[in-house]
Design an enzyme around this catalytic site. Structure first.
Site, PDB file in Angstrom:
ATOM      1  N   ARG A 143      49.340 -17.335 -16.164  1.00  0.00           N
ATOM      2  CA  ARG A 143      49.598 -15.927 -15.867  1.00  0.00           C
ATOM      3  C   ARG A 143      49.463 -15.043 -17.106  1.00  0.00           C
ATOM      4  O   ARG A 143      49.218 -13.836 -16.982  1.00  0.00           O
ATOM      5  CB  ARG A 143      50.955 -15.762 -15.177  1.00  0.00           C
ATOM      6  CG  ARG A 143      50.946 -16.348 -13.769  1.00  0.00           C
ATOM      7  CD  ARG A 143      52.303 -16.247 -13.111  1.00  0.00           C
ATOM      8  NE  ARG A 143      53.305 -17.035 -13.766  1.00  0.00           N
ATOM      9  CZ  ARG A 143      53.544 -18.325 -13.522  1.00  0.00           C
ATOM     10  NH1 ARG A 143      52.845 -18.939 -12.592  1.00  0.00           N
ATOM     11  NH2 ARG A 143      54.466 -18.977 -14.179  1.00  0.00           N
ATOM     12  N   GLU A 195      62.125 -30.124 -20.274  1.00  0.00           N
ATOM     13  CA  GLU A 195      63.398 -30.695 -19.833  1.00  0.00           C
ATOM     14  C   GLU A 195      63.277 -32.227 -19.756  1.00  0.00           C
ATOM     15  O   GLU A 195      64.122 -32.956 -20.227  1.00  0.00           O
ATOM     16  CB  GLU A 195      63.748 -30.109 -18.468  1.00  0.00           C
ATOM     17  CG  GLU A 195      65.208 -30.186 -18.141  1.00  0.00           C
ATOM     18  CD  GLU A 195      65.489 -29.534 -16.799  1.00  0.00           C
ATOM     19  OE1 GLU A 195      64.639 -28.763 -16.311  1.00  0.00           O
ATOM     20  OE2 GLU A 195      66.570 -29.824 -16.247  1.00  0.00           O
TER      21      GLU A 195
HETATM   22  P1  AMP Z   1      59.592 -21.755 -21.272  1.00  0.00           P
HETATM   23  O1  AMP Z   1      58.721 -22.634 -22.138  1.00  0.00           O
HETATM   24  O2  AMP Z   1      60.845 -22.440 -20.819  1.00  0.00           O
HETATM   25  O3  AMP Z   1      59.863 -20.421 -21.940  1.00  0.00           O
HETATM   26  O4  AMP Z   1      58.776 -21.473 -19.948  1.00  0.00           O
HETATM   27  C1  AMP Z   1      57.817 -20.491 -19.939  1.00  0.00           C
HETATM   28  C2  AMP Z   1      56.663 -20.794 -19.017  1.00  0.00           C
HETATM   29  O5  AMP Z   1      57.093 -21.291 -17.756  1.00  0.00           O
HETATM   30  C3  AMP Z   1      55.895 -19.509 -18.754  1.00  0.00           C
HETATM   31  O6  AMP Z   1      54.504 -19.771 -18.789  1.00  0.00           O
HETATM   32  C4  AMP Z   1      56.374 -19.066 -17.390  1.00  0.00           C
HETATM   33  O7  AMP Z   1      55.322 -18.505 -16.654  1.00  0.00           O
HETATM   34  C5  AMP Z   1      56.935 -20.322 -16.720  1.00  0.00           C
HETATM   35  N1  AMP Z   1      58.257 -20.115 -16.134  1.00  0.00           N
HETATM   36  C6  AMP Z   1      59.441 -20.649 -16.573  1.00  0.00           C
HETATM   37  N2  AMP Z   1      60.463 -20.287 -15.801  1.00  0.00           N
HETATM   38  C7  AMP Z   1      59.969 -19.474 -14.838  1.00  0.00           C
HETATM   39  C8  AMP Z   1      60.549 -18.739 -13.741  1.00  0.00           C
HETATM   40  N3  AMP Z   1      61.862 -18.763 -13.449  1.00  0.00           N
HETATM   41  N4  AMP Z   1      59.713 -17.997 -12.978  1.00  0.00           N
HETATM   42  C9  AMP Z   1      58.392 -17.950 -13.239  1.00  0.00           C
HETATM   43  N5  AMP Z   1      57.786 -18.615 -14.255  1.00  0.00           N
HETATM   44  C10 AMP Z   1      58.569 -19.378 -15.043  1.00  0.00           C
END
Ligand code: AMP
Length: 180
Positions: free
Chosen positions: A64, A101
């Site tokens: 995205r 995770e």
């Molecule tokens: P993180 O590495 O935990 O910051 O996760 C970020 C990535 O996961 C991004 O590319 C987001 O598009 C996706 N992502 C994580 N959590 C969500 C959520 N609740 N809704 C939509 N996309 C998420």
């Protein structure tokens, strides 16, 4: 952007509970993208912020981040660079691992993504920052290629997960919409 405009943008993002797994509330930005008023308002805000910075490249995180990154690059007349999951880019790559995770993931960029520009000014962009693991790995990746990472920008910040702290170790942080 005014508080009303932020509330409006937030109202166009759809919450999908228990996707992709139980307990996760997925922030679905397709309902912002298919609304010309919301998408236009958001892109105008990003153009206003980044036009004065004279960026050379915008790097977007799969998938995205490609949508917002490429749209912004086109408006600002900069190059666009995709940061992809391991194994998707066809040419020689540099890569960074990061923890999930459960387990480990890896993202890649082409080794010549910033062409032969000396210390190119780069903006990193993704739709959402949660724990910040993905974006932090992307920051390290961009710096591996000796770029000047000016800022990391996100449309949505899940504030309660503190991803911002990870980014601030590497560069400036900006989010359009913060969810507490
Ligand atoms: P993180 O590495 O935990 O910051 O996760 C970020 C990535 O996961 C991004 O590319 C987001 O598009 C996706 N992502 C994580 N959590 C969500 C959520 N609740 N809704 C939509 N996309 C998420």
């Amino acid at each position: 952007m005014t508080t009303d405009e932020k509330s409006y943008l937030l109202s166009t993002i759809r919450d999908v509970p228990d996707f992709p797994k139980p307990g996760i509330v997925f922030k679905d930005i397709t309902t912002l993208l298919n609304n010309e008023n919301a998408f236009g308002l958001l892109m105008d805000e990003l153009v206003k912020r980044y036009e004065p910075m004279n960026l050379d490249f915008i790097a977007g995180i799969e998938s995205r981040g490609f949508i917002f990154g490429a749209a912004l690059a086109s408006r600002l007349k900069t190059g666009f660079v995709p940061i992809r999951k391991k194994g998707k880019l066809p040419f020689t790559t540099v890569s960074e691992k990061y923890s999930l995770e459960y387990g480990i993931d890896e993202i890649e960029m082409h080794i010549d993504a910033f062409r032969d520009k000396e210390s190119p000014k780069v903006l990193l962009i993704d739709d959402l920052i949660a724990t910040g693991g993905t974006a932090e790995a992307a920051c390290r990746l961009i710096k591996t290629l000796k770029a000047d990472l000016v800022e990391a920008a996100f449309i949505i910040e899940l504030g309660f997960l503190n991803g911002k702290e990870k980014i601030l170790k590497h560069t400036n942080f900006y989010s359009v919409l913060e969810i507490e």
